[in-house]
Design an enzyme around this catalytic site. Structure first.
Site, short mmCIF file in Angstrom:
data_model
loop_
_atom_site.label_atom_id
_atom_site.label_comp_id
_atom_site.label_asym_id
_atom_site.label_seq_id
_atom_site.Cartn_x
_atom_site.Cartn_y
_atom_site.Cartn_z
N HIS A 176 36.73 33.01 39.58
CA HIS A 176 35.85 33.27 38.44
C HIS A 176 36.45 32.68 37.18
O HIS A 176 37.65 32.54 37.04
CB HIS A 176 35.61 34.78 38.25
CG HIS A 176 36.86 35.59 38.16
ND1 HIS A 176 37.58 35.97 39.27
CD2 HIS A 176 37.53 36.08 37.10
CE1 HIS A 176 38.63 36.67 38.89
NE2 HIS A 176 38.64 36.75 37.58
N HIS B 259 36.48 33.13 32.99
CA HIS B 259 36.15 34.00 31.86
C HIS B 259 35.66 33.12 30.71
O HIS B 259 36.30 32.11 30.37
CB HIS B 259 37.40 34.74 31.36
CG HIS B 259 38.01 35.68 32.35
ND1 HIS B 259 37.92 37.06 32.25
CD2 HIS B 259 38.78 35.46 33.46
CE1 HIS B 259 38.58 37.63 33.24
NE2 HIS B 259 39.12 36.68 33.99
P1 AMP Z 1 40.87 38.62 36.59
O1 AMP Z 1 41.94 39.51 36.00
O2 AMP Z 1 40.92 37.22 36.06
O3 AMP Z 1 40.84 38.70 38.09
O4 AMP Z 1 39.51 39.19 36.04
C1 AMP Z 1 38.76 40.15 36.70
C2 AMP Z 1 37.81 40.72 35.70
O5 AMP Z 1 36.77 41.39 36.37
C3 AMP Z 1 38.44 41.72 34.72
O6 AMP Z 1 38.33 41.23 33.40
C4 AMP Z 1 37.63 43.00 34.94
O7 AMP Z 1 37.39 43.69 33.76
C5 AMP Z 1 36.35 42.45 35.56
N1 AMP Z 1 35.60 43.35 36.40
C6 AMP Z 1 36.07 44.07 37.44
N2 AMP Z 1 35.07 44.77 38.02
C7 AMP Z 1 33.94 44.46 37.34
C8 AMP Z 1 32.58 44.85 37.44
N3 AMP Z 1 32.16 45.71 38.38
N4 AMP Z 1 31.69 44.34 36.56
C9 AMP Z 1 32.09 43.47 35.61
N5 AMP Z 1 33.36 43.06 35.46
C10 AMP Z 1 34.27 43.55 36.30
#
Ligand code: AMP
Length: 116
Positions: free
Chosen positions: A102, A104
């Site tokens: 993903h 950001h």
């Molecule tokens: P990363 O740390 O780059 O793996 O980012 C994962 C992101 O997913 C984090 O910023 C979380 O806040 C976000 N996240 C986790 N679960 C959900 C969800 N159900 N809906 C939206 N964002 C989420």
């Protein structure tokens, strides 16, 4: 790769605030926003856990779709002109929590550098 919470969001089995979708990608608001605009842009295919799984011959169109979506969403959310940050966390030291590739998209404020 094993399923993550993002697979369930893609299948609409759990809710998310979706801001953009096409055949290749889905984008939705991060549940713990780190900026006034914080969007996650993900490929719909469950094939890449991290960016280090990227293979040019198989995944170039996926990466193109992520960047194309990011630019379009930035325009849609009116942060394109002032600028924004695109981040891909990779692995434990990169701060990755969810192992479904993903990107950001962060904006709506001045970003700091270096990041924490
Ligand atoms: P990363 O740390 O780059 O793996 O980012 C994962 C992101 O997913 C984090 O910023 C979380 O806040 C976000 N996240 C986790 N679960 C959900 C969800 N159900 N809906 C939206 N964002 C989420």
């Amino acid at each position: 790769m094993s399923e993550t919470i993002f697979s369930k969001i893609i299948r609409k089995e759990i809710p998310a605030e979706i801001v953009y979708e096409n055949e290749a990608v889905l984008a939705f608001k991060d549940i713990r926003p780190q900026a006034p605009v914080h969007i996650l842009i993900i490929p719909k295919i469950d094939e890449l856990e991290t960016i280090k799984d990227f293979q040019k011959d198989k995944h170039t169109s996926i990466l193109s779709s992520l960047f194309e979506a990011a630019n379009q969403i930035a325009k849609d959310l009116s942060i394109s002109n002032e600028g924004y940050r695109l981040v891909i966390n990779c692995g434990a030291n990169g701060g990755q929590e969810v192992y479904h590739l993903h990107m950001h998209l962060l904006g709506g404020r001045k970003m700091n550098w270096p990041p924490g």
